[in-house]
Scaffold this active site. Structure first.
Site, PDB file in Angstrom:
ATOM      1  N   GLY A  54      -4.096  -8.540   2.042  1.00 25.82           N
ATOM      2  CA  GLY A  54      -3.357  -9.222   1.639  1.00 25.82           C
ATOM      3  C   GLY A  54      -2.008  -8.090   1.021  1.00 25.82           C
ATOM      4  O   GLY A  54      -2.444  -7.513   1.072  1.00 25.82           O
ATOM      5  N   GLU A  55      -1.126  -9.557   0.658  1.00 28.80           N
ATOM      6  CA  GLU A  55      -0.045  -9.258  -0.521  1.00 28.80           C
ATOM      7  C   GLU A  55       1.023  -8.695   0.496  1.00 28.80           C
ATOM      8  O   GLU A  55       1.579  -8.152  -0.347  1.00 28.80           O
ATOM      9  CB  GLU A  55      -0.450  -7.941  -1.706  1.00 28.80           C
ATOM     10  CG  GLU A  55      -1.308  -8.376  -3.026  1.00 28.80           C
ATOM     11  CD  GLU A  55      -1.703  -7.446  -3.802  1.00 28.80           C
ATOM     12  OE1 GLU A  55      -1.475  -6.522  -3.598  1.00 28.80           O
ATOM     13  OE2 GLU A  55      -2.986  -8.065  -4.236  1.00 28.80           O
TER      14      GLU A  55
END
Length: 347
Positions: free
Chosen positions: A313-314
């Protein structure tokens, strides 16, 4: 839905077809067999259409990471406590996370946005868009968000859209894979077990609990799934809603979006369902290792650029894909044509 969200339905411009045609013609003149560079050719053509010129560029990159907590996490659907959400938001502001490292390499304009954490995040570098400490627990027969909270999240995302060559939205929120899986299951009428993955790496027992929670929630809320907005409000997270708002607003201002992994794809699916005109502005960066991502992409009829077994993610997979797109554009702009190289071409 309140008047303050009328903007969601304003059509995004269509990418410039004449520029796409010119870029396609240029690709045919470059000193290579037609189609020999595969997806690199189509990426350059896509960006020509986005920018309305035969030879595009990718220099101004915006990266925004939206963080929030989820009420569903109270059931222990993650290996990590909810305190990790605020810890990671602070780390984003300190510059120590994977997304920071990758964003710096691309000279990206980076910011982290706090939409609400159970343990308050307090870094002065955070963009404060706090709505509540977390969403409600949608497995208990109540919607994750009120209409007001949903509007706040969507508008927070809209405020982060920028005039740039590409927008990337990342996510941080313990419990968000459960929310994203529920959204996909409701939006595409999928079997919950097929779309639900291990998230942070949970074991079989926790995975089974996630599936049961989502199945129960879908049964409880089924009659209320009247529109994509309702699905988002009932099952989503503040950060997923903010991503959807950012994606729609970016497309409306002719800024292409590079969609990251499982959670960002859930936001993109909702964004495209709310406003069909945004779909041509969304490119999908990578195939996440989260088991349901491949199925979700298939349901959407899209093909990711990379497959690196990532599930962080991120926005990390999306920023990595920027390097590929930049090289695609470099090849498109800087290779010799057959005439420039003095190479004859048979009819």
């Amino acid at each position: 839905m309140t008047d303050e969200l009328n903007w969601l339905y304003e059509p995004a411009p269509t990418p410039d077809q004449s520029a796409r045609n010119a870029a396609t013609a240029r690709q045919k003149r470059l000193i290579k067999p037609e189609g020999a560079l595969g997806r690199l050719e189509s990426l350059a053509i896509d960006f020509a259409g986005f920018q309305g010129r035969e030879q595009p560029q990718l220099e101004r990159l915006s990266v925004r990471v939206f963080g929030a907590d989820h009420g569903i996490a109270a059931h222990g659907t993650s290996r990590f406590p909810q305190a990790v959400t605020s810890v990671m938001l602070n780390i984003f502001c300190e510059g120590g996370a994977a997304i920071n490292v990758l964003s710096r390499e691309q000279n990206a304009d980076f910011a982290a946005i706090n939409l609400g954490c159970v343990v308050p995040a307090g870094h002065p570098g955070l963009v404060d868009e706090v709505i509540a400490p977390s969403t409600a627990d949608f497995s208990q027969g109540i919607a994750a968000m009120t209409y007001t909270q949903l509007a706040c999240a969507l508008n927070a995302g809209r405020r982060q859209s920028t005039d740039s060559d590409c927008f990337i939205g990342g996510d941080m929120g313990i419990g968000n894979t459960t929310s994203a899986a529920a959204i996909f299951a409701a939006l595409f009428d999928l079997k919950v077990a097929d779309i639900t993955g291990r998230g942070t790496g949970v074991g079989d027992a926790v995975l089974a609990r996630k599936v049961e929670l989502i199945e129960s929630a879908l049964e409880q809320h089924y009659a209320a799934f009247d529109s994509p907005i309702d699905i988002l409000r009932i099952l989503g997270g503040f950060e997923i809603a903010a991503l959807a708002g950012a994606f729609i607003a970016s497309a409306q201002r002719c800024t292409p979006v590079l969609v990251d992994g499982f959670m960002a794809t859930a936001a993109a699916a909702i964004a495209g369902a709310i406003n069909l005109s945004v779909k041509p502005w969304l490119l999908y960066a990578h195939l996440s290792e989260e088991s349901g991502h491949k199925l979700a992409l298939e349901c959407m009829g899209v093909t990711p650029i990379l497959s690196l077994n990532m599930r962080l993610g991120e926005g990390t997979g999306a920023v990595l894909a920027v390097s590929i797109i930049k090289q695609a554009i470099n090849l498109h702009n800087k290779m010799f044509t057959f005439s420039e190289a003095g190479v004859p071409v048979a009819d």
